[in-house]
Design a protein around this motif. Sequence first.
Motif, PDB file in Angstrom:
ATOM      1  N   ILE A  58       0.825  -1.205   0.000  1.00 22.54           N
ATOM      2  CA  ILE A  58       0.000   0.000   0.000  1.00 22.54           C
ATOM      3  C   ILE A  58       0.862   1.259   0.000  1.00 22.54           C
ATOM      4  O   ILE A  58       0.456   2.304  -0.507  1.00 22.54           O
ATOM      5  CB  ILE A  58      -0.986  -0.004   1.194  1.00 22.54           C
ATOM      6  CG1 ILE A  58      -2.176   0.900   0.880  1.00 22.54           C
ATOM      7  CG2 ILE A  58      -0.304   0.419   2.491  1.00 22.54           C
ATOM      8  CD1 ILE A  58      -3.306   0.792   1.875  1.00 22.54           C
ATOM      9  N   VAL A  59       2.072   1.175   0.562  1.00 20.18           N
ATOM     10  CA  VAL A  59       3.011   2.300   0.469  1.00 20.18           C
ATOM     11  C   VAL A  59       3.374   2.558  -0.990  1.00 20.18           C
ATOM     12  O   VAL A  59       3.374   3.712  -1.462  1.00 20.18           O
ATOM     13  CB  VAL A  59       4.276   2.027   1.308  1.00 20.18           C
ATOM     14  CG1 VAL A  59       5.325   3.104   1.057  1.00 20.18           C
ATOM     15  CG2 VAL A  59       3.932   1.982   2.794  1.00 20.18           C
ATOM     16  N   ALA A  60       3.666   1.485  -1.719  1.00 20.74           N
ATOM     17  CA  ALA A  60       4.005   1.634  -3.137  1.00 20.74           C
ATOM     18  C   ALA A  60       2.815   2.146  -3.938  1.00 20.74           C
ATOM     19  O   ALA A  60       2.974   2.971  -4.855  1.00 20.74           O
ATOM     20  CB  ALA A  60       4.469   0.288  -3.700  1.00 20.74           C
ATOM     21  N   THR A  61       1.615   1.695  -3.593  1.00 17.43           N
ATOM     22  CA  THR A  61       0.420   2.140  -4.310  1.00 17.43           C
ATOM     23  C   THR A  61       0.204   3.638  -4.154  1.00 17.43           C
ATOM     24  O   THR A  61      -0.020   4.355  -5.135  1.00 17.43           O
ATOM     25  CB  THR A  61      -0.820   1.376  -3.786  1.00 17.43           C
ATOM     26  OG1 THR A  61      -0.623  -0.025  -3.957  1.00 17.43           O
ATOM     27  CG2 THR A  61      -2.064   1.801  -4.533  1.00 17.43           C
ATOM     28  N   GLY A  62       0.264   4.124  -2.913  1.00 18.04           N
ATOM     29  CA  GLY A  62       0.094   5.553  -2.690  1.00 18.04           C
ATOM     30  C   GLY A  62       1.202   6.377  -3.311  1.00 18.04           C
ATOM     31  O   GLY A  62       0.956   7.448  -3.869  1.00 18.04           O
ATOM     32  N   GLY A  63       2.436   5.879  -3.238  1.00 17.15           N
ATOM     33  CA  GLY A  63       3.566   6.635  -3.765  1.00 17.15           C
ATOM     34  C   GLY A  63       3.527   6.811  -5.259  1.00 17.15           C
ATOM     35  O   GLY A  63       3.731   7.913  -5.787  1.00 17.15           O
ATOM     36  N   THR A  64       3.256   5.737  -5.985  1.00 12.54           N
ATOM     37  CA  THR A  64       3.256   5.825  -7.451  1.00 12.54           C
ATOM     38  C   THR A  64       2.090   6.662  -7.961  1.00 12.54           C
ATOM     39  O   THR A  64       2.247   7.457  -8.895  1.00 12.54           O
ATOM     40  CB  THR A  64       3.197   4.422  -8.066  1.00 12.54           C
ATOM     41  OG1 THR A  64       2.089   3.688  -7.498  1.00 12.54           O
ATOM     42  CG2 THR A  64       4.482   3.656  -7.788  1.00 12.54           C
ATOM     43  N   LEU A  65       0.909   6.524  -7.340  1.00  4.92           N
ATOM     44  CA  LEU A  65      -0.254   7.284  -7.814  1.00  4.92           C
ATOM     45  C   LEU A  65      -0.072   8.775  -7.582  1.00  4.92           C
ATOM     46  O   LEU A  65      -0.319   9.590  -8.488  1.00  4.92           O
ATOM     47  CB  LEU A  65      -1.521   6.791  -7.115  1.00  4.92           C
ATOM     48  CG  LEU A  65      -2.814   7.545  -7.498  1.00  4.92           C
ATOM     49  CD1 LEU A  65      -3.100   7.415  -8.984  1.00  4.92           C
ATOM     50  CD2 LEU A  65      -3.991   7.064  -6.673  1.00  4.92           C
ATOM     51  N   ILE A  66       0.367   9.170  -6.395  1.00  7.60           N
ATOM     52  CA  ILE A  66       0.516  10.598  -6.111  1.00  7.60           C
ATOM     53  C   ILE A  66       1.678  11.188  -6.894  1.00  7.60           C
ATOM     54  O   ILE A  66       1.620  12.346  -7.320  1.00  7.60           O
ATOM     55  CB  ILE A  66       0.693  10.824  -4.598  1.00  7.60           C
ATOM     56  CG1 ILE A  66      -0.580  10.399  -3.876  1.00  7.60           C
ATOM     57  CG2 ILE A  66       1.003  12.279  -4.305  1.00  7.60           C
ATOM     58  CD1 ILE A  66      -1.842  11.097  -4.352  1.00  7.60           C
ATOM     59  N   ALA A  67       2.737  10.427  -7.095  1.00  9.75           N
ATOM     60  CA  ALA A  67       3.826  10.923  -7.943  1.00  9.75           C
ATOM     61  C   ALA A  67       3.312  11.201  -9.352  1.00  9.75           C
ATOM     62  O   ALA A  67       3.658  12.221  -9.974  1.00  9.75           O
ATOM     63  CB  ALA A  67       4.966   9.907  -7.978  1.00  9.75           C
ATOM     64  N   LEU A  68       2.470  10.309  -9.858  1.00  9.01           N
ATOM     65  CA  LEU A  68       1.885  10.507 -11.185  1.00  9.01           C
ATOM     66  C   LEU A  68       1.025  11.765 -11.221  1.00  9.01           C
ATOM     67  O   LEU A  68       1.169  12.618 -12.125  1.00  9.01           O
ATOM     68  CB  LEU A  68       1.055   9.282 -11.560  1.00  9.01           C
ATOM     69  CG  LEU A  68       0.148   9.412 -12.793  1.00  9.01           C
ATOM     70  CD1 LEU A  68       0.967   9.722 -14.037  1.00  9.01           C
ATOM     71  CD2 LEU A  68      -0.679   8.152 -12.975  1.00  9.01           C
ATOM     72  N   LEU A  69       0.128  11.922 -10.245  1.00 11.19           N
ATOM     73  CA  LEU A  69      -0.764  13.077 -10.254  1.00 11.19           C
ATOM     74  C   LEU A  69       0.004  14.378 -10.021  1.00 11.19           C
ATOM     75  O   LEU A  69      -0.348  15.417 -10.596  1.00 11.19           O
ATOM     76  CB  LEU A  69      -1.839  12.892  -9.179  1.00 11.19           C
ATOM     77  CG  LEU A  69      -2.785  11.699  -9.399  1.00 11.19           C
ATOM     78  CD1 LEU A  69      -3.760  11.566  -8.237  1.00 11.19           C
ATOM     79  CD2 LEU A  69      -3.541  11.844 -10.712  1.00 11.19           C
ATOM     80  N   SER A  70       1.044  14.348  -9.203  1.00  8.33           N
ATOM     81  CA  SER A  70       1.874  15.540  -8.997  1.00  8.33           C
ATOM     82  C   SER A  70       2.588  15.928 -10.286  1.00  8.33           C
ATOM     83  O   SER A  70       2.696  17.115 -10.618  1.00  8.33           O
ATOM     84  CB  SER A  70       2.895  15.294  -7.883  1.00  8.33           C
ATOM     85  OG  SER A  70       2.254  15.019  -6.654  1.00  8.33           O
ATOM     86  N   GLN A  71       3.074  14.933 -11.014  1.00  9.42           N
ATOM     87  CA  GLN A  71       3.749  15.213 -12.270  1.00  9.42           C
ATOM     88  C   GLN A  71       2.779  15.804 -13.295  1.00  9.42           C
ATOM     89  O   GLN A  71       3.108  16.756 -14.012  1.00  9.42           O
ATOM     90  CB  GLN A  71       4.361  13.930 -12.835  1.00  9.42           C
ATOM     91  CG  GLN A  71       5.140  14.123 -14.134  1.00  9.42           C
ATOM     92  CD  GLN A  71       6.320  15.052 -13.951  1.00  9.42           C
ATOM     93  OE1 GLN A  71       7.288  14.708 -13.297  1.00  9.42           O
ATOM     94  NE2 GLN A  71       6.241  16.245 -14.513  1.00  9.42           N
ATOM     95  N   LEU A  72       1.574  15.278 -13.358  1.00 14.00           N
ATOM     96  CA  LEU A  72       0.576  15.809 -14.288  1.00 14.00           C
ATOM     97  C   LEU A  72       0.188  17.235 -13.912  1.00 14.00           C
ATOM     98  O   LEU A  72       0.014  18.097 -14.793  1.00 14.00           O
ATOM     99  CB  LEU A  72      -0.654  14.906 -14.297  1.00 14.00           C
ATOM    100  CG  LEU A  72      -0.447  13.489 -14.837  1.00 14.00           C
ATOM    101  CD1 LEU A  72      -1.736  12.687 -14.731  1.00 14.00           C
ATOM    102  CD2 LEU A  72       0.040  13.519 -16.286  1.00 14.00           C
ATOM    103  N   THR A  73       0.067  17.515 -12.613  1.00 10.94           N
ATOM    104  CA  THR A  73      -0.253  18.869 -12.174  1.00 10.94           C
ATOM    105  C   THR A  73       0.841  19.845 -12.577  1.00 10.94           C
ATOM    106  O   THR A  73       0.562  20.960 -13.028  1.00 10.94           O
ATOM    107  CB  THR A  73      -0.446  18.904 -10.648  1.00 10.94           C
ATOM    108  OG1 THR A  73      -1.462  17.977 -10.286  1.00 10.94           O
ATOM    109  CG2 THR A  73      -0.860  20.293 -10.187  1.00 10.94           C
ATOM    110  N   ALA A  74       2.089  19.446 -12.413  1.00 10.08           N
ATOM    111  CA  ALA A  74       3.210  20.314 -12.786  1.00 10.08           C
ATOM    112  C   ALA A  74       3.213  20.588 -14.283  1.00 10.08           C
ATOM    113  O   ALA A  74       3.514  21.699 -14.725  1.00 10.08           O
ATOM    114  CB  ALA A  74       4.531  19.681 -12.352  1.00 10.08           C
TER     115      ALA A  74
END
Length: 449
Positions: free
Chosen positions: A363-379
Amino acid sequence: MRNIHDTTNFRALDPELMQDLLRAQEQDTPAPGSWQVLRHRALAWLLGAALLSNVGTWMQNTAQAWFIYETTRSAWYLGLNAFLMLSPLFLLTFPGGMVVDRFERRRVFLLASLLQILCTAWGTLLFVTGQPKVWWLLALSFGTGIGQAFANVAYVSLLPRLVPTREVPQATALNSLQLSVARMVGPLAAGGVLLMLGPAACYAANCLSFVLLLVVAGRVPEHPPEALAMDAFARITRPLRPLAELSLWQALAQEARQVRHYLKRRPGLVEVYVLCFVATFFGGCVPVLLPSHVREAWNGPAWLYTVLLGLYGLGTVLGSLYIAQRPKPVGGGRRALFLTGATGTALCIFALMPSPHTGALAIVATGGTLIALLSQLTALVQFGLVDEVRGRVMSLFLVTFQGGYALGGLAAGAIASRLSTTITILACGAAVGVAALGGWWLDSHLGKT
């Protein structure tokens, strides 16, 4: 081939404008590191207050989700709760962007946040008086979502007014980081408060944190928009006519035409929107279904649910830190596609974990990869976005972001109530993985940036 960053800085629009903008940027000092941007006190104060407010929000959301599941024992109600909380953002965020571009952003944010405070205070009163009916809580979720629809757009449009243009990517990354820290701390705090004081205390803490955010937001100074961006924007689209000269539908039509005209000059931006919707629709199923999954797969108590949700938040912190150390937009599109594939893989692994101990790592990996993706898209969306259209462009992004969460949560809850949470999460992970492969195979703009 042109990419998303070429037209972000107007290079594909007018060579003379491009040179003017580049010369203006060269006169600035080099963009600081991710943490140095906090030297702007207004940004630091606002991010700090937003962090406390989001911790309170996660405390309330955690307590409410567990109470609803314990009362109904139905994954369908978990999905319905997520849908009612997020559907107003899907329906009202673009109108919210129009309001933000027309009126003072700070005032819009304060009024919208006041509505959220009223809903939270009413929820606190329900628990204190011993009348926390599920349908009352669902109705308050919908009311809170209405306030968020306007407050979120105003907030993300206010952030770039607090720092120079060159530092917007760093400010965006740190904002994603504070959201992730709140996602980690909030559920863990809720677990202790639930055991000792009950759900009412979680609601009261959220109400107080909202008041603090309003006080800080009402006092931070803003920088005026840069004149060069206004000049550039005026050359690529028509100015808005005054509202007094237009009917409601004419005003909506001209606002939409202006945004469409702008989006045509941002190749790859529509693909960012599509990828964001896919990621949130399928990838956001874990927080929604986690109370049911803890009971169904592992027969766990409330504390296990809050700990796992906190570990999910820990993953989002790590993912946000990963993006915060990469403020340059070059290569962001390829990174987003890679993170999409990683998110799908992490979801599948979490679904197949046989115990909460192994599930904790997944679940740590799940949260990390998803938020990294959404943060990158926001940027990718925020970088170089001109101020005159920022509210509406960001509102469209938030529509896809929150719309994906809302519709995906409802669909995941419905499917899990008929099949199982394990099968539902596994299918969502497979869908996200297919989206990543499709992005590479379809020769998208993102794969070239």
